[in-house]
Design a protein around this motif. Structure first.
Motif, mmCIF file in Angstrom:
data_model
loop_
_atom_site.group_PDB
_atom_site.id
_atom_site.type_symbol
_atom_site.label_atom_id
_atom_site.label_comp_id
_atom_site.label_asym_id
_atom_site.label_seq_id
_atom_site.Cartn_x
_atom_site.Cartn_y
_atom_site.Cartn_z
ATOM 1 N N TYR A 1 -8.473 14.334 51.644
ATOM 2 C CA TYR A 1 -7.794 15.751 51.280
ATOM 3 C C TYR A 1 -7.594 16.204 52.411
ATOM 4 C CZ TYR A 1 -7.877 20.379 49.096
ATOM 5 O OH TYR A 1 -7.323 21.379 48.365
ATOM 6 N N GLY A 2 -8.041 16.172 53.618
ATOM 7 C CA GLY A 2 -7.553 16.685 54.923
ATOM 8 C C GLY A 2 -6.220 16.165 55.261
ATOM 9 N N VAL A 3 -6.242 14.926 55.201
ATOM 10 C CA VAL A 3 -4.999 14.201 55.623
ATOM 11 C C VAL A 3 -3.856 14.568 54.752
ATOM 12 C CG1 VAL A 3 -4.150 11.764 55.508
ATOM 13 C CG2 VAL A 3 -6.420 11.994 56.685
ATOM 14 N N MET A 4 -4.086 14.619 53.396
ATOM 15 C CA MET A 4 -2.778 15.305 52.661
ATOM 16 C C MET A 4 -2.476 16.523 52.769
ATOM 17 S SD MET A 4 -3.748 13.462 48.744
ATOM 18 C CE MET A 4 -5.507 13.728 48.830
ATOM 19 N N ILE A 5 -3.257 17.417 53.251
ATOM 20 C CA ILE A 5 -2.821 18.706 53.598
ATOM 21 C C ILE A 5 -2.127 18.941 54.832
ATOM 22 C CG2 ILE A 5 -3.671 21.011 54.099
ATOM 23 C CD1 ILE A 5 -5.915 20.718 52.115
ATOM 24 N N ILE A 6 -2.663 17.938 55.782
ATOM 25 C CA ILE A 6 -2.034 17.917 56.979
ATOM 26 C C ILE A 6 -0.700 17.398 57.232
ATOM 27 C CG2 ILE A 6 -2.226 17.091 59.710
ATOM 28 C CD1 ILE A 6 -5.013 17.437 59.367
ATOM 29 N N CYS A 7 -0.583 16.379 56.649
ATOM 30 C CA CYS A 7 0.796 15.750 56.247
ATOM 31 C C CYS A 7 1.731 16.448 55.331
ATOM 32 C CB CYS A 7 0.274 14.370 55.458
ATOM 33 S SG CYS A 7 -0.443 13.084 56.544
ATOM 34 N N THR A 8 1.085 16.996 54.459
ATOM 35 C CA THR A 8 2.127 18.228 53.668
ATOM 36 C C THR A 8 2.720 19.083 54.452
ATOM 37 O OG1 THR A 8 0.666 17.718 51.608
ATOM 38 C CG2 THR A 8 2.201 19.538 51.600
ATOM 39 N N VAL A 9 1.899 19.558 55.370
ATOM 40 C CA VAL A 9 2.462 20.606 56.252
ATOM 41 C C VAL A 9 3.279 20.275 57.264
ATOM 42 C CG1 VAL A 9 1.655 22.172 57.943
ATOM 43 C CG2 VAL A 9 0.426 22.146 56.047
ATOM 44 N N LEU B 1 15.941 13.594 49.601
ATOM 45 C CA LEU B 1 15.209 13.531 48.235
ATOM 46 C C LEU B 1 13.987 12.748 48.125
ATOM 47 C CD1 LEU B 1 18.252 13.404 45.887
ATOM 48 C CD2 LEU B 1 16.866 15.339 45.963
ATOM 49 N N VAL B 2 13.954 11.400 48.985
ATOM 50 C CA VAL B 2 13.081 10.563 49.069
ATOM 51 C C VAL B 2 11.793 11.379 49.401
ATOM 52 C CG1 VAL B 2 11.867 8.599 50.212
ATOM 53 C CG2 VAL B 2 14.320 8.551 49.177
ATOM 54 N N VAL B 3 12.010 12.139 50.731
ATOM 55 C CA VAL B 3 10.766 13.130 51.355
ATOM 56 C C VAL B 3 10.353 14.291 50.109
ATOM 57 C CG1 VAL B 3 10.179 14.601 53.162
ATOM 58 C CG2 VAL B 3 11.684 12.664 53.646
ATOM 59 N N LYS B 4 11.201 14.730 49.687
ATOM 60 C CA LYS B 4 10.906 15.818 48.665
ATOM 61 C C LYS B 4 9.969 15.235 47.460
ATOM 62 C CE LYS B 4 14.497 18.861 49.369
ATOM 63 N NZ LYS B 4 15.799 19.506 48.688
ATOM 64 N N GLN B 5 10.597 14.064 47.114
ATOM 65 C CA GLN B 5 9.756 13.179 45.995
ATOM 66 C C GLN B 5 8.290 13.163 46.286
ATOM 67 O OE1 GLN B 5 10.501 9.202 43.700
ATOM 68 N NE2 GLN B 5 10.623 9.170 45.682
ATOM 69 N N SER B 6 8.056 12.641 47.360
ATOM 70 C CA SER B 6 6.743 12.296 48.024
ATOM 71 C C SER B 6 5.859 13.538 48.258
ATOM 72 C CB SER B 6 6.769 11.449 49.350
ATOM 73 O OG SER B 6 7.633 10.247 49.224
ATOM 74 N N LEU B 7 6.596 14.469 48.656
ATOM 75 C CA LEU B 7 5.863 15.931 48.894
ATOM 76 C C LEU B 7 5.544 16.536 47.733
ATOM 77 C CD1 LEU B 7 5.015 18.148 50.955
ATOM 78 C CD2 LEU B 7 7.580 19.150 50.392
ATOM 79 N N VAL B 8 6.333 16.445 46.692
ATOM 80 C CA VAL B 8 5.864 16.757 45.164
ATOM 81 C C VAL B 8 4.624 16.241 44.787
ATOM 82 C CG1 VAL B 8 6.551 17.483 42.827
ATOM 83 C CG2 VAL B 8 8.035 17.888 44.911
ATOM 84 N N VAL B 9 4.760 14.783 44.893
ATOM 85 C CA VAL B 9 3.710 13.965 44.189
ATOM 86 C C VAL B 9 2.084 14.262 45.070
ATOM 87 C CG1 VAL B 9 2.681 11.659 43.953
ATOM 88 C CG2 VAL B 9 5.263 12.045 43.590
ATOM 89 N N VAL B 10 2.223 14.588 46.313
ATOM 90 C CA VAL B 10 1.163 14.721 47.176
ATOM 91 C C VAL B 10 0.731 16.109 46.879
ATOM 92 C CG1 VAL B 10 0.225 14.922 49.649
ATOM 93 C CG2 VAL B 10 1.808 12.984 48.882
ATOM 94 N N LEU B 11 1.361 17.050 46.907
ATOM 95 C CA LEU B 11 0.914 18.467 46.646
ATOM 96 C C LEU B 11 0.763 18.746 45.266
ATOM 97 C CD1 LEU B 11 1.193 21.346 48.031
ATOM 98 C CD2 LEU B 11 3.368 21.701 47.045
ATOM 99 N N THR B 12 1.134 18.149 44.272
ATOM 100 C CA THR B 12 0.427 18.159 42.931
ATOM 101 C C THR B 12 -0.783 17.442 42.966
ATOM 102 O OG1 THR B 12 2.778 17.854 41.879
ATOM 103 C CG2 THR B 12 0.711 17.327 40.517
ATOM 104 N N HIS B 13 -0.944 16.367 43.564
ATOM 105 C CA HIS B 13 -2.261 15.748 43.704
ATOM 106 C C HIS B 13 -3.570 16.674 44.204
ATOM 107 C CE1 HIS B 13 -5.027 12.185 43.694
ATOM 108 N NE2 HIS B 13 -5.405 12.738 44.883
ATOM 109 N N VAL B 14 -3.212 17.051 45.398
ATOM 110 C CA VAL B 14 -3.738 17.903 46.096
ATOM 111 C C VAL B 14 -4.287 19.251 45.251
ATOM 112 C CG1 VAL B 14 -4.023 19.855 47.995
ATOM 113 C CG2 VAL B 14 -3.131 17.540 48.474
ATOM 114 N N ILE B 15 -3.463 19.718 44.509
ATOM 115 C CA ILE B 15 -3.662 21.006 43.828
ATOM 116 C C ILE B 15 -4.687 20.707 42.508
ATOM 117 C CG2 ILE B 15 -2.850 22.803 42.242
ATOM 118 C CD1 ILE B 15 -0.228 22.856 43.937
ATOM 119 N N LEU B 16 -4.256 19.529 41.858
ATOM 120 C CA LEU B 16 -5.065 19.083 40.824
ATOM 121 C C LEU B 16 -6.475 18.531 41.077
ATOM 122 C CD1 LEU B 16 -2.223 18.093 38.443
ATOM 123 C CD2 LEU B 16 -3.495 20.294 38.291
#
Length: 368
Positions: free
Chosen positions: A213-221, A282-297
């Protein structure tokens, strides 16, 4: 000493319970229908995800999304089965005496699939975060073969954490104490169960999940900041490049930028560069949305697992057992939603995925 238990109707332990058995059963039936609403389509969509990605150009990112889709597919198959069993038991359809026991056994495979999905998403976030933060240093680090090795390693590591717990119990057939003419299936716990269950709860479901969870948040930022910096840098670079051209031919220069990356001005090299930059974004945005959705849910599951560590009554056989069942069933709804939305993220941000899906599956004209 081995202990046997039947999960046909686990009675609520003595003491004050937050909700009654009747209300808990009613809520869980509604939640199971909600699970099926998303999990059944998710099975089909993740099969489509795997099929489309296998038939497009395989790269580092594509391999990661295939691994994620396979994990989500296995999780949704098991979750749908458990939801069906729970509904059958709740309505008393057929002979469902042993279905709660089988549901309990299948939950171990579901936990493993969810853990693998979370670990794969963490790797996607880490890969994209490093590529955005250090583009020159990591340009050749992440490739198809390395990502394949890492995804397989993730699967084996999570399996090594889950397998000992899965082998610490077995299903055993005994005579039904209520009816000697029939038999029932019970769970027989081995001596190592308590230690392995505590390790799994403390390390895999708490410590490891918090690390991911911490890695995903840091990488999302990092991805968000890096994308903004990259956009500003490219805008400044484009302004400096176009300035001399504006002095030479002011009457033919257009100043309005195309937000869809389809600007028709400039020479062929500029057009190729802009299209390449657009695809990378778009590749970066795709990964960002997938990760952000996973973090929220997955946030509710993290707090539920943490509360379970410090509150022994909040578990199977505990005083708050009803709340335990209801809350984790509700969390399974968010898991099914998480597996459901990824297809639409790929369809929105991945042009190769979208074009192959439209031309080969949906039989429509590709959108450039």
């Amino acid at each position: 000493m081995n202990v046997s238990a039947s999960l046909d109707s686990v009675p609520s332990p003595p003491g004050a319970s937050l909700i009654s058995d009747h209300i808990a059963d009613y809520i869980m039936v509604m939640l199971c229908f909600m699970i099926l609403t998303f999990s059944l389509p998710s099975i089909v969509l993740n099969i489509v995800n795997v099929y489309v990605f296998l038939n497009t150009k395989l790269d580092s990112v594509t391999v990661c999304f295939i691994s994620l889709a396979l994990s989500d597919l296995s999780a949704m198959l098991l979750l749908s089965t458990n939801a069906f069993f729970s509904i059958i038991v709740a309505f008393g359809l057929g002979r469902g005496t042993n279905l709660p026991t089988y549901t309990y056994a299948l939950s171990f495979g579901f936990s493993f699939s969810v853990d693998s999905s979370s670990a794969s998403t963490t790797y996607i976030a880490l890969q994209r975060g490093l590529c955005v933060a250090f583009p020159f240093l990591t340009r050749h680090v992440f490739n198809k073969n390395r990502s394949l090795v890492i995804c397989v390693s993730i699967f084996l590591v999570m399996l090594s954490f889950s397998l000992p717990r899965f082998t610490a119990f077995k299903l055993k057939t005994i005579s039904d104490p209520m009816d000697n003419t029939s038999t029932i299936v019970v769970v027989e716990y081995l001596d190592s169960w308590d230690a392995l269950e505590s390790f799994y709860t403390m390390f895999v479901k708490t410590a490891l999940v918090f690390i991911e969870y911490g890695v995903m948040i840091i990488c999302t930022v990092a991805i968000t900041i890096g994308m903004r910096s990259s956009i500003k840098l490219k805008q400044n670079s484009t302004a400096l490049t176009d300035q001399p051209k504006a002095r030479k031919r002011p009457e033919g220069k257009r100043t309005k930028k195309d937000k869809n990356c389809k600007d028709s001005t400039g020479n062929g090299e500029d057009q190729l560069r802009k299209k390449r930059d657009c695809r990378e974004a778009l590749v970066v945005k795709q990964s960002l949305v997938v990760v952000l959705t996973h973090v929220i849910l997955t946030t509710p599951r993290i707090f539920a697992c943490l509360y379970q560590v410090f509150e022994p009554r909040y578990r199977l056989g505990g005083q708050f057992q009803n709340l335990f069942f209801v809350f984790f069933t509700a969390i399974n709804v968010t898991d099914s939603i998480n597996a459901f939305v990824n297809f639409f993220v790929y369809l929105k941000f991945n042009s190769k995925f979208r074009n192959y899906f439209l031309t080969s599956i949906y039989k429509q004209k590709a959108i450039v």
